[in-house]
Design a protein around this motif. Structure first.
Motif, PDB file in Angstrom:
ATOM      1  N   ARG A 201     -37.098  76.183  50.026  1.00 32.68           N
ATOM      2  CA  ARG A 201     -38.125  75.374  49.209  1.00 32.68           C
ATOM      3  C   ARG A 201     -39.528  75.814  49.292  1.00 32.68           C
ATOM      4  NH1 ARG A 201     -40.013  69.567  52.322  1.00 32.68           N
ATOM      5  NH2 ARG A 201     -40.908  68.595  50.406  1.00 32.68           N
ATOM      6  N   ASN A 202     -40.147  75.351  48.226  1.00 27.59           N
ATOM      7  CA  ASN A 202     -41.491  76.001  47.897  1.00 27.59           C
ATOM      8  C   ASN A 202     -42.252  75.875  49.101  1.00 27.59           C
ATOM      9  OD1 ASN A 202     -44.183  76.044  46.934  1.00 27.59           O
ATOM     10  ND2 ASN A 202     -43.385  75.590  45.000  1.00 27.59           N
ATOM     11  N   PRO A 203     -42.922  77.139  49.347  1.00 25.03           N
ATOM     12  CA  PRO A 203     -43.747  77.334  50.658  1.00 25.03           C
ATOM     13  C   PRO A 203     -44.987  76.297  50.643  1.00 25.03           C
ATOM     14  CG  PRO A 203     -44.059  79.021  49.241  1.00 25.03           C
ATOM     15  CD  PRO A 203     -42.899  78.443  48.565  1.00 25.03           C
ATOM     16  N   LYS A 204     -45.436  75.985  49.571  1.00 30.07           N
ATOM     17  CA  LYS A 204     -46.452  75.023  49.343  1.00 30.07           C
ATOM     18  C   LYS A 204     -46.255  73.717  49.655  1.00 30.07           C
ATOM     19  CE  LYS A 204     -47.477  76.486  44.968  1.00 30.07           C
ATOM     20  NZ  LYS A 204     -46.683  77.820  44.791  1.00 30.07           N
ATOM     21  N   ASP A 205     -45.033  73.269  49.412  1.00 27.83           N
ATOM     22  CA  ASP A 205     -44.603  71.822  50.103  1.00 27.83           C
ATOM     23  C   ASP A 205     -43.994  72.001  51.453  1.00 27.83           C
ATOM     24  OD1 ASP A 205     -44.802  70.114  47.867  1.00 27.83           O
ATOM     25  OD2 ASP A 205     -43.003  70.790  46.901  1.00 27.83           O
ATOM     26  N   VAL A 206     -43.699  73.182  51.465  1.00 30.59           N
ATOM     27  CA  VAL A 206     -43.273  73.351  53.205  1.00 30.59           C
ATOM     28  C   VAL A 206     -44.284  73.320  54.029  1.00 30.59           C
ATOM     29  CG1 VAL A 206     -42.257  74.984  55.013  1.00 30.59           C
ATOM     30  CG2 VAL A 206     -41.109  74.913  52.717  1.00 30.59           C
ATOM     31  N   SER A 207     -45.508  73.647  53.584  1.00 25.44           N
ATOM     32  CA  SER A 207     -46.551  73.849  54.617  1.00 25.44           C
ATOM     33  C   SER A 207     -47.351  72.573  54.818  1.00 25.44           C
ATOM     34  CB  SER A 207     -47.785  74.724  54.142  1.00 25.44           C
ATOM     35  OG  SER A 207     -48.213  74.451  52.795  1.00 25.44           O
ATOM     36  N   LEU A 208     -47.283  71.611  53.583  1.00 25.35           N
ATOM     37  CA  LEU A 208     -47.643  70.348  53.719  1.00 25.35           C
ATOM     38  C   LEU A 208     -46.911  69.543  54.724  1.00 25.35           C
ATOM     39  CD1 LEU A 208     -48.499  69.711  49.794  1.00 25.35           C
ATOM     40  CD2 LEU A 208     -50.355  69.758  51.734  1.00 25.35           C
ATOM     41  N   SER A 209     -45.858  69.741  54.519  1.00 28.23           N
ATOM     42  CA  SER A 209     -44.831  68.950  55.467  1.00 28.23           C
ATOM     43  C   SER A 209     -44.990  69.276  56.842  1.00 28.23           C
ATOM     44  CB  SER A 209     -43.263  68.953  54.986  1.00 28.23           C
ATOM     45  OG  SER A 209     -42.584  68.324  55.793  1.00 28.23           O
ATOM     46  N   TYR A 210     -44.916  70.729  56.903  1.00 26.59           N
ATOM     47  CA  TYR A 210     -45.181  71.254  58.472  1.00 26.59           C
ATOM     48  C   TYR A 210     -46.515  70.596  59.080  1.00 26.59           C
ATOM     49  CZ  TYR A 210     -43.057  74.730  61.335  1.00 26.59           C
ATOM     50  OH  TYR A 210     -42.245  75.557  62.320  1.00 26.59           O
ATOM     51  N   PHE A 211     -47.621  70.629  58.312  1.00 22.64           N
ATOM     52  CA  PHE A 211     -48.744  70.388  58.600  1.00 22.64           C
ATOM     53  C   PHE A 211     -48.756  68.812  59.325  1.00 22.64           C
ATOM     54  CE2 PHE A 211     -53.038  68.094  57.495  1.00 22.64           C
ATOM     55  CZ  PHE A 211     -53.845  68.528  58.574  1.00 22.64           C
TER      56      PHE A 211
ATOM     57  N   GLY B 220     -48.565  83.666  59.134  1.00 23.23           N
ATOM     58  CA  GLY B 220     -47.319  83.462  59.948  1.00 23.23           C
ATOM     59  C   GLY B 220     -47.723  82.964  61.422  1.00 23.23           C
ATOM     60  N   ARG B 221     -48.945  82.461  61.492  1.00 17.23           N
ATOM     61  CA  ARG B 221     -49.033  81.959  63.096  1.00 17.23           C
ATOM     62  C   ARG B 221     -48.843  80.433  63.403  1.00 17.23           C
ATOM     63  NH1 ARG B 221     -53.890  81.554  64.150  1.00 17.23           N
ATOM     64  NH2 ARG B 221     -54.948  81.741  61.789  1.00 17.23           N
ATOM     65  N   VAL B 222     -47.414  80.262  62.935  1.00 15.13           N
ATOM     66  CA  VAL B 222     -46.888  79.185  63.028  1.00 15.13           C
ATOM     67  C   VAL B 222     -45.584  79.130  63.722  1.00 15.13           C
ATOM     68  CG1 VAL B 222     -48.069  77.947  61.342  1.00 15.13           C
ATOM     69  CG2 VAL B 222     -46.035  78.800  60.896  1.00 15.13           C
ATOM     70  N   ASN B 223     -45.212  77.978  64.177  1.00 18.41           N
ATOM     71  CA  ASN B 223     -43.601  77.853  64.920  1.00 18.41           C
ATOM     72  C   ASN B 223     -42.672  78.552  63.943  1.00 18.41           C
ATOM     73  OD1 ASN B 223     -41.951  77.121  66.843  1.00 18.41           O
ATOM     74  ND2 ASN B 223     -41.412  75.191  65.633  1.00 18.41           N
ATOM     75  N   TYR B 224     -41.928  79.667  64.405  1.00 13.91           N
ATOM     76  CA  TYR B 224     -40.779  80.396  63.727  1.00 13.91           C
ATOM     77  C   TYR B 224     -41.476  81.360  63.032  1.00 13.91           C
ATOM     78  CZ  TYR B 224     -37.324  77.114  65.192  1.00 13.91           C
ATOM     79  OH  TYR B 224     -36.477  76.402  66.029  1.00 13.91           O
TER      80      TYR B 224
ATOM     81  N   TRP C 249     -42.524  83.710  54.497  1.00 16.89           N
ATOM     82  CA  TRP C 249     -42.365  84.731  53.714  1.00 16.89           C
ATOM     83  C   TRP C 249     -41.363  85.639  54.318  1.00 16.89           C
ATOM     84  CZ3 TRP C 249     -46.663  82.068  53.646  1.00 16.89           C
ATOM     85  CH2 TRP C 249     -47.087  81.623  52.443  1.00 16.89           C
ATOM     86  N   SER C 250     -41.521  86.262  55.213  1.00 16.25           N
ATOM     87  CA  SER C 250     -40.640  87.130  56.169  1.00 16.25           C
ATOM     88  C   SER C 250     -39.345  86.376  56.358  1.00 16.25           C
ATOM     89  CB  SER C 250     -41.200  87.300  57.437  1.00 16.25           C
ATOM     90  OG  SER C 250     -40.318  88.184  57.999  1.00 16.25           O
ATOM     91  N   TRP C 251     -39.261  85.119  56.599  1.00 16.72           N
ATOM     92  CA  TRP C 251     -37.954  84.465  56.918  1.00 16.72           C
ATOM     93  C   TRP C 251     -37.261  84.688  55.711  1.00 16.72           C
ATOM     94  CZ3 TRP C 251     -34.652  81.083  55.756  1.00 16.72           C
ATOM     95  CH2 TRP C 251     -33.831  80.220  56.720  1.00 16.72           C
ATOM     96  N   ASN C 252     -37.640  83.947  54.683  1.00 18.23           N
ATOM     97  CA  ASN C 252     -36.825  83.961  53.499  1.00 18.23           C
ATOM     98  C   ASN C 252     -36.513  85.368  52.784  1.00 18.23           C
ATOM     99  OD1 ASN C 252     -36.784  80.735  52.210  1.00 18.23           O
ATOM    100  ND2 ASN C 252     -38.576  81.192  53.366  1.00 18.23           N
TER     101      ASN C 252
ATOM    102  N   LEU D  65     -49.263  85.878  47.781  1.00 20.50           N
ATOM    103  CA  LEU D  65     -48.431  86.475  48.736  1.00 20.50           C
ATOM    104  C   LEU D  65     -46.708  86.479  48.277  1.00 20.50           C
ATOM    105  CD1 LEU D  65     -48.080  87.632  51.427  1.00 20.50           C
ATOM    106  CD2 LEU D  65     -48.336  85.405  52.629  1.00 20.50           C
ATOM    107  N   THR D  66     -46.565  85.451  47.608  1.00 18.22           N
ATOM    108  CA  THR D  66     -45.112  85.577  47.170  1.00 18.22           C
ATOM    109  C   THR D  66     -44.627  86.254  46.290  1.00 18.22           C
ATOM    110  OG1 THR D  66     -45.058  82.906  47.344  1.00 18.22           O
ATOM    111  CG2 THR D  66     -43.507  83.634  45.942  1.00 18.22           C
ATOM    112  N   ARG D  67     -45.707  86.650  45.020  1.00 13.44           N
ATOM    113  CA  ARG D  67     -45.492  87.714  44.478  1.00 13.44           C
ATOM    114  C   ARG D  67     -45.490  89.225  45.202  1.00 13.44           C
ATOM    115  NH1 ARG D  67     -49.649  84.959  41.423  1.00 13.44           N
ATOM    116  NH2 ARG D  67     -48.837  83.838  39.651  1.00 13.44           N
ATOM    117  N   GLU D  68     -46.470  89.235  46.021  1.00  5.57           N
ATOM    118  CA  GLU D  68     -46.162  90.671  46.835  1.00  5.57           C
ATOM    119  C   GLU D  68     -45.124  90.599  47.658  1.00  5.57           C
ATOM    120  OE1 GLU D  68     -48.528  91.876  50.965  1.00  5.57           O
ATOM    121  OE2 GLU D  68     -49.814  90.886  49.489  1.00  5.57           O
TER     122      GLU D  68
END
Length: 288
Positions: free
Chosen positions: A127-137, A164-168, A172-175, A273-276
């Motif tokens: 899933r898009n990391p921007k949406d993931v982060s909003l939901s995670y927040f 990457g200072r969050v749970n799991y 970017w690394s995970w995916n 970061l996604t492009r990188e």
């Protein structure tokens, strides 16, 4: 004595929830059965939705109709979670379901070894990391053992997420790890975009049926499955004592919510970061 849910780092991954080192290592060394089906997702990527879809697809949609008796932890154990002093691995070990639908959020290097050594079926959802982060927040505000680690503002949380200072750990690394493995092993890994499920539910269900060698459902049954796995239906089933009452596990279930809620300066930070990380890889093109 209740488990100690203090945060810890294991093999480079941060854990800030209802887990222990023992529960994570037990998941890594989990003893599978030949017909097990794994659900591998980064948190807030549509995991509960995928679990409910698989329950309805594999076990039948009637399993989604009894809201008060619905037990997600039994039907699809969350392997590394410790709930009421019982691990998801223990629930799975005692499960009579066949096949078992087994959820986890672990990155490749500490995931259940049997996924790789025994080439078991594995459903991956991105899933898009921007949406993931909003939901995670939001989950950090409602999750029982995440609340104490919540950030005071969205911007502070987004900085943590980028680092990457969050749970799991790092999205970017995970995916990147799981996409590499999934591509190298297409016969045993089905890669699904959350956004594709939202856009064409029936098409993705047909892919899932083919991957699992299931008899095709009728169009009417797929429509019923879609209705029973709607946000409203899942919230009714999961916001119960047996499941995740009051924890906010089912959020808004929207794609591209970031377009109206994301701070503009962070759009470029996330996209950079996604492009990188992925370059011009087409699999993440829809995340830019």
């Amino acid at each position: 004595m209740p488990p100690n849910f203090d945060p810890f780092t294991l093999e480079g991954v941060i854990f800030e929830g209802s887990y222990t080192k023992d529960s994570v290592l037990a998941t890594k060394n989990f003893k599978s059965r030949p017909d097990d089906i794994f659900i591998s997702t980064y948190p807030r990527s549509g995991t509960a939705w995928t679990q409910n879809i698989l329950i309805g697809t594999v076990y039948g949609t009637d399993n989604l109709t009894d809201g008060q008796n619905f037990d997600l932890h039994y039907l699809s154990p969350y392997l590394e979670l410790v709930l009421n002093d019982v691990t998801g691995c223990a629930l799975a070990d005692n499960s009579l379901k066949n096949p078992r639908l087994l959820k986890h959020h672990l990155p490749v290097h500490i995931s259940p070894i049997d996924i790789f050594s025994k080439e078991l079926k594995n459903v991956l959802v991105f899933r898009n990391p921007k949406d993931v982060s909003l939901s995670y927040f939001k989950l950090y505000k409602t999750g029982p053992n995440l609340r104490r680690h919540q950030s005071p503002t969205l911007q502070i949380f987004l900085d943590r997420f980028l680092e990457g200072r969050v749970n799991y750990g790092s999205w970017w690394s995970w995916n990147k790890q799981w996409i590499k493995y999934g591509r190298a092993n297409p016969d045993t890994n089905l890669m699904i975009h959350y956004e594709d499920l939202k856009e064409d539910f029936a098409k993705e269900i047909r892919r899932l049926e083919s991957f699992l060698n299931l008899s095709p459902m009728t169009s009417e049954t797929i429509d019923r499955l879609q209705a029973l796995t709607s946000v409203e239906s899942m919230r009714e089933r999961l916001d119960t004592e047996k499941n995740y009452k009051g924890m906010g596990v089912v959020n808004k279930g929207e794609a591209n919510r970031w377009k109206t809620e994301f701070p503009p300066e962070y759009v470029e930070k996330f996209d950079a970061l996604t492009r990188e990380t992925f370059g011009d890889d087409e699999i993440v093109a829809k995340f830019i």
